[in-house]
Scaffold this active site. Structure first.
Site, PDB file in Angstrom:
ATOM      1  N   ASN A  44      69.186  42.912 -18.925  1.00 18.58           N
ATOM      2  CA  ASN A  44      68.653  41.403 -18.851  1.00 18.58           C
ATOM      3  C   ASN A  44      67.658  41.078 -17.614  1.00 18.58           C
ATOM      4  O   ASN A  44      67.975  40.482 -17.041  1.00 18.58           O
ATOM      5  CB  ASN A  44      70.068  40.302 -18.782  1.00 18.58           C
ATOM      6  CG  ASN A  44      69.757  39.120 -19.191  1.00 18.58           C
ATOM      7  OD1 ASN A  44      69.060  38.159 -18.703  1.00 18.58           O
ATOM      8  ND2 ASN A  44      69.866  38.705 -20.558  1.00 18.58           N
ATOM      9  N   ARG A  70      64.959  30.988 -21.246  1.00 12.84           N
ATOM     10  CA  ARG A  70      64.754  31.757 -22.765  1.00 12.84           C
ATOM     11  C   ARG A  70      65.272  31.181 -23.780  1.00 12.84           C
ATOM     12  O   ARG A  70      64.810  31.348 -24.737  1.00 12.84           O
ATOM     13  CB  ARG A  70      65.525  33.203 -22.200  1.00 12.84           C
ATOM     14  CG  ARG A  70      65.467  34.236 -23.353  1.00 12.84           C
ATOM     15  CD  ARG A  70      64.120  34.660 -23.567  1.00 12.84           C
ATOM     16  NE  ARG A  70      63.482  35.055 -22.277  1.00 12.84           N
ATOM     17  CZ  ARG A  70      62.245  35.385 -22.348  1.00 12.84           C
ATOM     18  NH1 ARG A  70      61.681  35.546 -23.282  1.00 12.84           N
ATOM     19  NH2 ARG A  70      61.632  35.986 -21.139  1.00 12.84           N
ATOM     20  N   HIS A 112      66.557  37.636 -17.477  1.00 15.54           N
ATOM     21  CA  HIS A 112      65.653  37.324 -18.624  1.00 15.54           C
ATOM     22  C   HIS A 112      66.121  36.061 -19.308  1.00 15.54           C
ATOM     23  O   HIS A 112      65.339  35.235 -19.736  1.00 15.54           O
ATOM     24  CB  HIS A 112      66.295  38.696 -19.700  1.00 15.54           C
ATOM     25  CG  HIS A 112      65.069  38.548 -20.945  1.00 15.54           C
ATOM     26  ND1 HIS A 112      65.579  38.185 -21.906  1.00 15.54           N
ATOM     27  CD2 HIS A 112      63.949  38.793 -21.087  1.00 15.54           C
ATOM     28  CE1 HIS A 112      64.766  38.102 -22.829  1.00 15.54           C
ATOM     29  NE2 HIS A 112      63.466  38.415 -22.352  1.00 15.54           N
ATOM     30  N   CYS A 113      67.493  35.841 -19.169  1.00 15.19           N
ATOM     31  CA  CYS A 113      67.791  34.448 -19.809  1.00 15.19           C
ATOM     32  C   CYS A 113      67.167  33.242 -19.019  1.00 15.19           C
ATOM     33  O   CYS A 113      67.098  32.256 -19.750  1.00 15.19           O
ATOM     34  CB  CYS A 113      69.330  34.426 -19.641  1.00 15.19           C
ATOM     35  SG  CYS A 113      70.438  35.509 -20.277  1.00 15.19           S
ATOM     36  N   ALA A 114      66.930  33.418 -17.718  1.00 18.85           N
ATOM     37  CA  ALA A 114      66.258  32.229 -16.906  1.00 18.85           C
ATOM     38  C   ALA A 114      64.861  32.033 -17.007  1.00 18.85           C
ATOM     39  O   ALA A 114      64.413  31.461 -16.510  1.00 18.85           O
ATOM     40  CB  ALA A 114      66.778  32.519 -15.654  1.00 18.85           C
TER      41      ALA A 114
END
Length: 357
Positions: A296, A112, A347-349
């Site tokens: 997330n 992300r 979500h960050c990944a």
């Protein structure tokens, strides 16, 4: 009555359904579509750098978690995992056959933040807008990760549009209908955009995302590596709608709790319809620095991939809320505690590539 009791008492959340008008960068005609729109594929990154992940056991745990997420998403849409060629054989052992591997070297897993941000125009042309990743203000090795967006654009033969900004995709949320939200702490910072004012940064963000309005709240400076990315707190679920993750009993001494409440109030004051879900209380990892964010999550074609933390009550509340915001999609829950220990989530990944016609 705490926030969890209020949510349980209120029943179904009345969703705002006003139509949004897609905005576009007036200079280029490109904009970032809504994340919940159809995807061509999902991009992810393989955590391989042994200087970043020096503990062999934990590195293997992080790799397995990334494989679990990739495998879950691949049941619904294509997934491309970026990794150096020499890492493909070990990654393949953990991956579904449907997950594709590309020879693009990586340091860490946070696609992300360091991955490509795809934009589209009214003709259906794709490009990549580049917000230059620098390891969250040079706090972490980023030799490979700082080059990923450019290398993906070269691999796909897509235009590479430089934004003039240093930062991360997780530091800004967009609804795909002209509205952005962010914490100042992730952008108005000398380790990313030295000498630039908030107004200057806002103008460049609006241009990069093809948006026309932005909502700021303060955030938290220098208490975590991301300077409090917005996507671990609040997410757009459609035009005018936000899902936000708040503690039941905020600690006045906790800067993140106070900043979260401030963001909530700013969003409400801006006229958005804000749905509150609680943070988990009983969880598997008992560490004050552990990121336990239901917000997330990742929306893919036909499903939402959501973290569960072992608190049966709050896990269910979060799943029910996400199901209301994304009707008709399957809710897939995963144990991603390893990512929480590293300061992030699903979500960050992940990074979506929109489908175009």
């Amino acid at each position: 009555m705490n926030r969890r009791e209020m949510l349980l008492a209120s029943g179904a959340f009345g969703l705002m359904t006003r139509p949004g008008i897609l905005s576009a960068n007036p200079a280029t005609g490109y904009f970032v579509p809504p994340e919940e729109g159809p995807h061509q594929r999902t991009f992810m990154q393989w955590p391989a750098n042994r200087r970043v992940h020096s503990d062999r056991v934990f590195r293997k745990m992080a790799q397995q978690t990334i494989a679990d997420i990739a495998n879950a998403i691949s049941d619904f849409e294509p997934v491309t995992l970026l990794a150096a060629k020499e890492d493909h054989s070990s990654a393949r052992k953990k991956l579904s056959a449907s997950v594709e591997l590309w020879d693009i070297p990586t340091d860490d897993l946070w696609c992300r933040d360091s991955g490509p941000i795809f934009v589209v125009n009214e003709n259906g042309d794709l490009a990549i807008t580049n917000i230059q990743f620098n390891g969250w203000g040079e706090r972490q090795i980023n030799t490979n990760d700082s080059q990923i967006a450019r290398r993906v654009s070269e691999h796909l033969g897509l235009p590479f549009l430089k934004s003039g900004l240093i930062g991360e995709g997780g530091g800004v949320e967009q609804d795909g209908h002209g509205l952005l939200m962010a914490h100042e702490s992730s952008w108005v910072h000398d380790n990313r955009n030295p000498g630039m004012s908030r107004n200057e940064i806002e103008a460049l963000l609006l241009k990069a995302y093809g948006a026309d309005r932005m909502i700021w709240s303060a955030g938290v400076w220098d208490e975590d590596i991301t300077d409090y990315h917005i996507d671990s707190l609040a997410r757009f679920t459609g035009p005018g709608r936000v899902l936000i993750n708040l503690p039941d009993d905020p600690d006045p001494a906790d800067p993140f709790h106070m900043a979260a409440l401030d963001t909530h109030d700013v969003l409400v004051a801006a006229g958005l319809q804000v749905d509150v879900i609680p943070e988990p209380v009983e969880r598997r990892i008992d560490d004050e620095e552990f990121v336990a964010s239901y917000a997330n999550y990742y929306v893919c074609n036909g499903a939402v991939i959501v973290a569960e933390f072992g608190d049966r009550e709050t896990d269910q509340i979060a799943q029910d809320a996400i199901s209301r915001h994304y009707p008709g999609r399957e809710i897939i829950t995963l144990n991603v505690d390893t990512l929480g220990e590293m300061g992030g989530g699903i979500h960050c990944a992940t990074q979506q590539m929109p489908a175009v016609t």
